[in-house]
Design a protein around this motif. Structure first.
Motif, PDB file in Angstrom:
ATOM      1  N   THR A 106       0.836  -1.211   0.000  1.00 16.29           N
ATOM      2  CA  THR A 106       0.000   0.000   0.000  1.00 16.29           C
ATOM      3  C   THR A 106       0.865   1.252   0.000  1.00 16.29           C
ATOM      4  O   THR A 106       0.618   2.196  -0.762  1.00 16.29           O
ATOM      5  CB  THR A 106      -0.929   0.012   1.228  1.00 16.29           C
ATOM      6  N   ALA A 107       1.881   1.276   0.865  1.00 16.69           N
ATOM      7  CA  ALA A 107       2.789   2.429   0.926  1.00 16.69           C
ATOM      8  C   ALA A 107       3.495   2.627  -0.408  1.00 16.69           C
ATOM      9  O   ALA A 107       3.628   3.758  -0.900  1.00 16.69           O
ATOM     10  CB  ALA A 107       3.801   2.240   2.045  1.00 16.69           C
ATOM     11  N   SER A 108       3.929   1.537  -1.003  1.00 15.32           N
ATOM     12  CA  SER A 108       4.657   1.614  -2.271  1.00 15.32           C
ATOM     13  C   SER A 108       3.755   2.082  -3.403  1.00 15.32           C
ATOM     14  O   SER A 108       4.172   2.901  -4.246  1.00 15.32           O
ATOM     15  CB  SER A 108       5.262   0.247  -2.618  1.00 15.32           C
ATOM     16  N   GLU A 109       2.536   1.578  -3.470  1.00 14.90           N
ATOM     17  CA  GLU A 109       1.606   1.978  -4.525  1.00 14.90           C
ATOM     18  C   GLU A 109       1.290   3.466  -4.445  1.00 14.90           C
ATOM     19  O   GLU A 109       1.230   4.159  -5.477  1.00 14.90           O
ATOM     20  CB  GLU A 109       0.318   1.155  -4.443  1.00 14.90           C
ATOM     21  N   LEU A 110       1.100   3.968  -3.237  1.00 11.34           N
ATOM     22  CA  LEU A 110       0.847   5.401  -3.063  1.00 11.34           C
ATOM     23  C   LEU A 110       2.056   6.225  -3.483  1.00 11.34           C
ATOM     24  O   LEU A 110       1.917   7.289  -4.102  1.00 11.34           O
ATOM     25  CB  LEU A 110       0.495   5.700  -1.605  1.00 11.34           C
ATOM     26  N   ALA A 111       3.242   5.739  -3.144  1.00 12.74           N
ATOM     27  CA  ALA A 111       4.469   6.445  -3.523  1.00 12.74           C
ATOM     28  C   ALA A 111       4.617   6.494  -5.041  1.00 12.74           C
ATOM     29  O   ALA A 111       4.951   7.541  -5.612  1.00 12.74           O
ATOM     30  CB  ALA A 111       5.677   5.764  -2.885  1.00 12.74           C
ATOM     31  N   ILE A 112       4.353   5.381  -5.698  1.00 17.61           N
ATOM     32  CA  ILE A 112       4.452   5.322  -7.163  1.00 17.61           C
ATOM     33  C   ILE A 112       3.434   6.257  -7.801  1.00 17.61           C
ATOM     34  O   ILE A 112       3.755   6.996  -8.749  1.00 17.61           O
ATOM     35  CB  ILE A 112       4.262   3.871  -7.652  1.00 17.61           C
ATOM     36  N   ASP A 113       2.206   6.238  -7.285  1.00 22.61           N
ATOM     37  CA  ASP A 113       1.153   7.113  -7.819  1.00 22.61           C
ATOM     38  C   ASP A 113       1.530   8.585  -7.717  1.00 22.61           C
ATOM     39  O   ASP A 113       1.109   9.406  -8.544  1.00 22.61           O
ATOM     40  CB  ASP A 113      -0.167   6.877  -7.077  1.00 22.61           C
ATOM     41  N   ASN A 114       2.312   8.928  -6.689  1.00 21.04           N
ATOM     42  CA  ASN A 114       2.680  10.327  -6.465  1.00 21.04           C
ATOM     43  C   ASN A 114       4.093  10.672  -6.940  1.00 21.04           C
ATOM     44  O   ASN A 114       4.609  11.742  -6.631  1.00 21.04           O
ATOM     45  CB  ASN A 114       2.526  10.669  -4.978  1.00 21.04           C
ATOM     46  N   GLY A 115       4.702   9.747  -7.673  1.00 18.86           N
ATOM     47  CA  GLY A 115       5.986  10.027  -8.297  1.00 18.86           C
ATOM     48  C   GLY A 115       7.183   9.998  -7.379  1.00 18.86           C
ATOM     49  O   GLY A 115       8.213  10.619  -7.680  1.00 18.86           O
ATOM     50  N   TYR A 116       7.111   9.253  -6.275  1.00 22.12           N
ATOM     51  CA  TYR A 116       8.251   9.156  -5.357  1.00 22.12           C
ATOM     52  C   TYR A 116       9.138   7.967  -5.712  1.00 22.12           C
ATOM     53  O   TYR A 116       8.649   6.912  -6.121  1.00 22.12           O
ATOM     54  CB  TYR A 116       7.770   9.019  -3.908  1.00 22.12           C
ATOM     55  N   ASP A 117      10.433   8.165  -5.535  1.00 16.67           N
ATOM     56  CA  ASP A 117      11.397   7.090  -5.788  1.00 16.67           C
ATOM     57  C   ASP A 117      11.628   6.239  -4.544  1.00 16.67           C
ATOM     58  O   ASP A 117      11.886   5.038  -4.645  1.00 16.67           O
ATOM     59  CB  ASP A 117      12.734   7.693  -6.240  1.00 16.67           C
ATOM     60  N   PHE A 118      11.566   6.878  -3.362  1.00 17.37           N
ATOM     61  CA  PHE A 118      11.723   6.179  -2.090  1.00 17.37           C
ATOM     62  C   PHE A 118      10.526   6.482  -1.195  1.00 17.37           C
ATOM     63  O   PHE A 118      10.064   7.623  -1.139  1.00 17.37           O
ATOM     64  CB  PHE A 118      12.992   6.642  -1.346  1.00 17.37           C
ATOM     65  N   VAL A 119      10.035   5.468  -0.485  1.00 13.36           N
ATOM     66  CA  VAL A 119       9.030   5.686   0.550  1.00 13.36           C
ATOM     67  C   VAL A 119       9.534   5.006   1.819  1.00 13.36           C
ATOM     68  O   VAL A 119       9.942   3.836   1.806  1.00 13.36           O
ATOM     69  CB  VAL A 119       7.638   5.144   0.146  1.00 13.36           C
ATOM     70  N   ILE A 120       9.558   5.764   2.915  1.00 12.75           N
ATOM     71  CA  ILE A 120      10.154   5.280   4.168  1.00 12.75           C
ATOM     72  C   ILE A 120       9.125   5.327   5.282  1.00 12.75           C
ATOM     73  O   ILE A 120       8.538   6.378   5.556  1.00 12.75           O
ATOM     74  CB  ILE A 120      11.376   6.133   4.548  1.00 12.75           C
ATOM     75  N   CYS A 121       8.903   4.200   5.934  1.00 12.32           N
ATOM     76  CA  CYS A 121       7.921   4.096   7.015  1.00 12.32           C
ATOM     77  C   CYS A 121       8.551   3.491   8.262  1.00 12.32           C
ATOM     78  O   CYS A 121       9.704   3.050   8.266  1.00 12.32           O
ATOM     79  CB  CYS A 121       6.740   3.222   6.577  1.00 12.32           C
TER      80      CYS A 121
END
Length: 274
Positions: A183-198
């Motif tokens: 879920t975190a990764s899909e949201l990051a991809i949708d918003n154009g992020y290369d890294f998502v950190i949780c």
């Protein structure tokens, strides 16, 4: 000799609980000189905060963080669910310390999105009393586990983690972690992020996630209860720091503590915020 690190991310320290490994975290913080330090949620556990239990080692961690912020380190305190009370202080600044709900950075032209992750947890968002009850149960499990490991250590046997066993063998727990990461990764991809950190799920991780819409790198800093882990970014590369693998290189060095604030004064400040 301190290591210079461009960016360090830690989360889920849970200061104020019996399971918190504050002494080990302090040794780690004393061994590094980060340019930027990101505290990604659940640093102080306000849900289970008791004035009667806040040991000196826990206060020393807070002192060390303040010491970073009063010198050359940019410190970002991202709020989580266990320290959600701090959200009313969003955008509060003290020296180089800033309280925020999320952080967006540009690392070598790579868009990076950092947030705690409790927004994905339905039990936190809709049934907080269940989540708090679960938090108390987890803390009790860690206390019992620490006792068992003390006995195992005296017997010369390998330590054992109850919660890791549960996470790795209960299908619902495995599915929850997988769903969280996706879920975190899909949201990051949708918003154009290369890294998502949780943080939040206490599961250190670095992995590439690919969907039909694109790809990103998902990272999780783990925790300082069981995994004793952090994320470090240096020379355009992310790595997971595991305390157990490096503890022999760390020294007990408290020479840089803030001397003009004693423990009782600091505890009063923490109490007022909580």
């Amino acid at each position: 000799m301190k290591r210079n690190v461009e960016l360090v991310v830690i989360s889920d320290v849970h200061l104020g609980t019996y399971g918190c490994k504050a002494k080990e975290l302090l040794r780690y913080l004393n061994s590094i000189q980060p340019k930027t330090l990101v505290l990604n949620g659940d640093i102080i556990d306000i849900w289970q905060f008791k004035k009667s239990y806040f040991p000196k080692t826990h206060l020393k961690v807070i002192k060390k963080i303040i010491s970073f912020a009063t010198k050359s380190t940019d410190v970002y305190y991202i709020t989580g669910n266990h320290d959600e009370m701090f959200r009313k202080f969003t955008d509060f600044e003290l020296g180089k310390l800033k309280v925020i709900n999320k952080l967006c950075l540009n690392l070598n032209e790579k868009k990076t999105w950092i947030f705690h992750g409790d927004v994905f947890d339905a039990s936190v968002q809709h049934s907080k009393w269940i989540a708090k009850l679960g938090g108390k149960g987890y803390d009790l499990l860690i206390v019992i586990n620490n006792l068992v490991n003390w006995i195992l250590d005296k017997m010369g046997k390998e330590k054992y983690s109850f919660s890791k066993k549960i996470k790795n063998n209960v299908k619902k727990a495995v599915k929850y972690i997988g769903d969280f990461e996706l879920t975190a990764s899909e949201l990051a991809i949708d918003n154009g992020y290369d890294f998502v950190i949780c943080g939040h799920i206490h599961q250190p991780q670095i992995r590439e996630v690919v969907t039909k819409k694109g790809s990103c790198t998902y990272l999780n800093s783990g925790d300082w209860i069981e995994n004793l882990s952090a994320l470090e970014y240096n020379c355009n590369e992310w790595k997971i720091f595991h305390y157990e693998e490096h503890q022999h290189l760390l020294k007990d060095d408290e020479s840089e503590e803030i001397q003009d604030m004693n423990n009782s004064d600091l505890l009063k400040i923490v109490t007022q915020f909580t």
